[in-house]
Design an enzyme around this catalytic site. Structure first.
Site, PDB file in Angstrom:
ATOM      1  N   GLU A  52       0.817  -1.012   0.049  1.00  0.00           N
ATOM      2  CA  GLU A  52      -0.025   0.151  -0.029  1.00  0.00           C
ATOM      3  C   GLU A  52       1.001   1.290   0.027  1.00  0.00           C
ATOM      4  O   GLU A  52       1.898   1.466   0.821  1.00  0.00           O
ATOM      5  CB  GLU A  52      -0.787  -0.045   1.169  1.00  0.00           C
ATOM      6  CG  GLU A  52      -1.876   1.216   1.627  1.00  0.00           C
ATOM      7  CD  GLU A  52      -2.655   1.120   2.871  1.00  0.00           C
ATOM      8  OE1 GLU A  52      -3.617   1.608   2.881  1.00  0.00           O
ATOM      9  OE2 GLU A  52      -2.218  -0.031   3.570  1.00  0.00           O
ATOM     10  N   LYS A 121      -9.183   2.604  -2.212  1.00  0.00           N
ATOM     11  CA  LYS A 121      -9.400   2.145  -0.886  1.00  0.00           C
ATOM     12  C   LYS A 121     -10.805   2.249  -0.276  1.00  0.00           C
ATOM     13  O   LYS A 121     -11.260   3.531  -0.208  1.00  0.00           O
ATOM     14  CB  LYS A 121      -8.424   2.302   0.316  1.00  0.00           C
ATOM     15  CG  LYS A 121      -8.381   1.746   1.492  1.00  0.00           C
ATOM     16  CD  LYS A 121      -6.993   1.944   2.410  1.00  0.00           C
ATOM     17  CE  LYS A 121      -7.119   1.012   3.485  1.00  0.00           C
ATOM     18  NZ  LYS A 121      -5.885   1.473   4.309  1.00  0.00           N
ATOM     19  N   CYS A 177      -5.441  -3.149   2.096  1.00  0.00           N
ATOM     20  CA  CYS A 177      -5.230  -3.262   3.891  1.00  0.00           C
ATOM     21  C   CYS A 177      -6.408  -3.315   4.588  1.00  0.00           C
ATOM     22  O   CYS A 177      -7.119  -4.368   4.832  1.00  0.00           O
ATOM     23  CB  CYS A 177      -4.393  -1.743   4.265  1.00  0.00           C
ATOM     24  SG  CYS A 177      -3.530  -2.274   5.795  1.00  0.00           S
TER      25      CYS A 177
END
EC number: 6.3.5.1
Length: 679
Positions: A52, A121, A177
């Protein structure tokens, strides 16, 4: 493509990567990413996942709000895209990107000089040490949009899937994540929409115990989604102002760890594994409830954009980056094997105990030959009687020597029965067998050495017939001893023969596992020393039905000489019934598992002198035997299988369990595929 090409056989080589990060230096980070990408290209990887925000660094805090950084990220991505033109892998890199006046934490998907798409994200952590909402906007509502990166408009949103046009089932989804740490994570819907490889670009600082949690999440997500899960976390170079980083990267498939990197590395690293996307597709196809989940969630495939690309994988033999167990029913890991043996024995014991309770019987009859299968079934019976508080004298063991019974096996049978304290008896079936052969006008009755199927089955049938009549006489049940491998091959006498019993505890236990179950019982002290001594002798005995007399050289009838090695048959059985793989692919797997006796791990306790290798010609030969016996001549026996507990995930062949098939089927399509596609 070549038979030896892993891509041709339905694998996709993936890599989870952790480069060394230079904080706030996109040019240096792009160069570090490119160095790993070039290594992945040399290793023929098709997909590479990086951490990330790897292009900028994750732990740069308010530097994320600097225009200089945004410009440098864009330039670094442009350079990386250009230099990817000659590289095969699809690269998933993390970067902060500006869109419509907002900053997004993104995964950029790059392949052969183009950006295929950008995924933002969904969930931004903003608790404890995390402050992502200070800088980023959530991407959860972005669908159907485009974003300009390196001067090019590209698809942008959480509604993207990426699919190779030239490699069936190479379909992947991207999340970042935190996305996997919460309920209803994006990869759930990516999987339901058709992605077979799920990827996660992560930063994830390390705290004590967190590594175990990551493993648990990746394993569970790959298992629940019938998918592979590729996870890459940030490592060296990230700021340790208030936190630290361990660079954990791992690859899972169907809950199984395929590869992982070391933690706390000093430099860049990656782990590589070949993911079996064809097996994953078949597993979903064969599990109707997976499709039900898609229907319940509005058929996600109808709302996702599928972005195509051409992988152009190599056609040559690039090896196999994957451990293939020689014995799929027998783990090579000692702890795993110990647990499997514990569970197998107790499943069998519980099954028999319940059947005895339900029938209110206090006795059972079992034929004890001195071979592996009957020995194991007898041990299960003794254990069940002990746990029920029944005297072992209620186990009626019969050794029934025939025309070919060896002194060693008969001696082992008697020693075993005596040491266990059961009621033992010897019944010589030769006079009755001779009379029956005479009544059938069989040449053996006139002194000719004719040892045909009638000769064998007269003996096998008389033994089972006696056991059933003894069960009538003593108010007992007949305990079957035939194992899963024999049931698969039809290696039994139908009806009034060893195919039939009142209850068969071995019905789902493969031949290759039984020897390890016996070794486990010796090792754990389940029985006394004198019993263990006999069990050691049984383990050293050749596998034989002992129905045909020894030849002029004294050689006893060998089952494996006649129908082939059980090791190969169990291998084919597992992948055919458990996953439905094509015979040629199973042969490919067997080739990698068995071609070198010195490579790979053997199950613990496996005798060194028994370790051997099989070349591809041998594998192909015996696989054809398996296919013919399994699909053409044996199903009618399985259709009338007695009850017995399912033990392994490899399956049960009971018509009430994992395997339903026509008794009058044939193996032509399977044998043709094997012959056509295996050199």
């Amino acid at each position: 493509m070549s038979f030896f090409s892993s891509y041709h056989q339905g694998f996709v080589r993936v890599a989870a990567c952790t480069p060394v990060v230079s904080l706030g230096d996109p040019a240096a980070n792009a160069a570090a990413t490119l160095a790993l990408a070039e290594e992945g290209h040399r290793r023929a990887a098709g997909l590479m996942v990086f951490p990330e925000l790897g292009i900028s660094g994750y732990s740069i805090d308010d530097l994320l709000g600097q225009a200089v950084l945004h410009e440098a990220v864009d330039q670094a991505l442009a350079g990386l895209v250009e230099k990817s033109r000659e590289l095969m892998p699809v690269l998933l890199v993390g970067a902060p990107l500006v869109h419509n006046g907002k900053l997004y934490n993104c995964a950029v998907v790059i392949h052969r000089g183009a950006i295929l798409g950008v995924v933002p994200k969904t969930h931004l952590p903003n608790y404890r040490e995390f402050y992502e909402k200070r800088w980023f906007a959530p991407g959860r509502d972005i669908r159907g949009e485009t974003i300009t990166v390196a001067g090019r408009p590209v698809p942008f949103g959480v509604d993207l899937l990426f699919a190779a046009r030239d490699r069936a089932n190479f379909v992947f989804h991207v999340e970042i994540c935190e996305d996997v740490w919460l309920p209803a994570c994006p990869s759930d819907f990516g999987a339901l929409a058709g992605a077979l490889i799920l990827t996660n670009l992560s930063a994830s600082n390390i705290t004590v115990g967190k590594s175990d949690t990551r493993h648990l999440l990746c394993a569970a997500q790959s298992e629940r989604c019938f998918a592979a899960y590729v996870y890459a976390a940030a490592g060296p170079g990230e700021s340790t102002t208030d936190v630290a980083w361990d660079g954990q990267a791992c690859i899972y498939e169907l809950g199984r760890l395929l590869a992982e990197t070391s933690r706390f590395p000093d430099g860049a690293q990656m782990c590589v594994a070949d993911v079996d996307v064809d097996r994953l597709a078949l597993e979903r196809l064969r599990t109707g409830s997976f499709n039900d989940a898609g229907l319940m969630n509005g058929r996600p495939e109808t709302t996702m954009r599928r972005i195509g690309f051409d992988l152009a994988p190599p056609e040559a033999d690039i090896g196999l980056e994957r451990s293939i167990s020689r014995y799929p029913f027998v783990p090579a890991d000692p702890a795993r094997l110990d647990q499997d043996c514990y569970e197998t024995v107790n499943i069998q014991v519980e099954g028999l105990m319940q059947r005895l309770r339900a029938t209110r019987l206090k006795k059972l009859c079992i034929g004890v030959s001195g071979g592996l299968d009957s020995t194991h079934a007898l041990l299960i019976a003794a254990n069940a009687f002990d746990r029920l508080g029944l005297p072992r004298s209620g186990i009626l063991g019969f050794t029934m020597p025939g025309f070919a019974t060896g002194d060693a096996t008969k001696s082992n049978a008697w020693a075993l029965m005596d040491s266990l304290g059961i009621t033992a008896e010897e019944i010589d079936i030769k006079p009755l067998a001779h009379q029956l052969l005479k009544d059938l006008r069989h040449p053996f009755a006139d002194g000719e050495k004719v040892y045909d199927i009638t000769f064998e089955n007269v003996q096998a049938g008389l033994r089972t017939d006696f056991l059933f009549r003894a069960a009538n006489r003593y108010d007992a049940m007949v305990l079957g001893t035939g194992d899963l491998s024999e049931i698969a091959l039809g290696w039994s006498t139908y009806g009034v023969g060893d195919q039939m019993s009142h209850y068969n505890v071995n019905a789902s236990v493969p031949k290759t596992l039984i020897q390890h179950l016996i070794r486990w019982m010796i090792r754990t002290g389940l029985f006394k020393a004198d019993t263990n001594e006999v069990l050691g002798a049984v383990l050293d005995t050749i596998i034989s039905p002992e129905l045909v007399p020894a030849d002029e050289n004294g050689q006893m009838q060998s089952t494996e000489d006649k129908i082939g090695p059980y090791a190969l048959h169990d291998f084919m059985l597992y992948y055919t019934t458990r996953f439905g793989l094509k015979p040629s692919k199973v042969a490919f797997l067997a080739y990698h598992a068995w071609r070198d006796a010195n490579a790979g791990d053997w199950p613990p306790g496996f005798p060194a002198e028994s370790r051997q290798a099989y070349d591809l010609a041998t594998i192909k030969r015996w696989f054809e035997t398996f296919l013919f016996r399994f699909f053409t001549i044996s199903q009618f026996k399985r259709s009338a299988s007695p009850n017995g507990p399912k033990v392994t995930s490899g399956g049960s062949l009971s018509p009430r369990g994992d395997w339903r098939a026509p008794s009058d089927g044939n193996a032509r399509a399977w044998i043709d595929e094997l012959k056509r596609n295996v050199p």
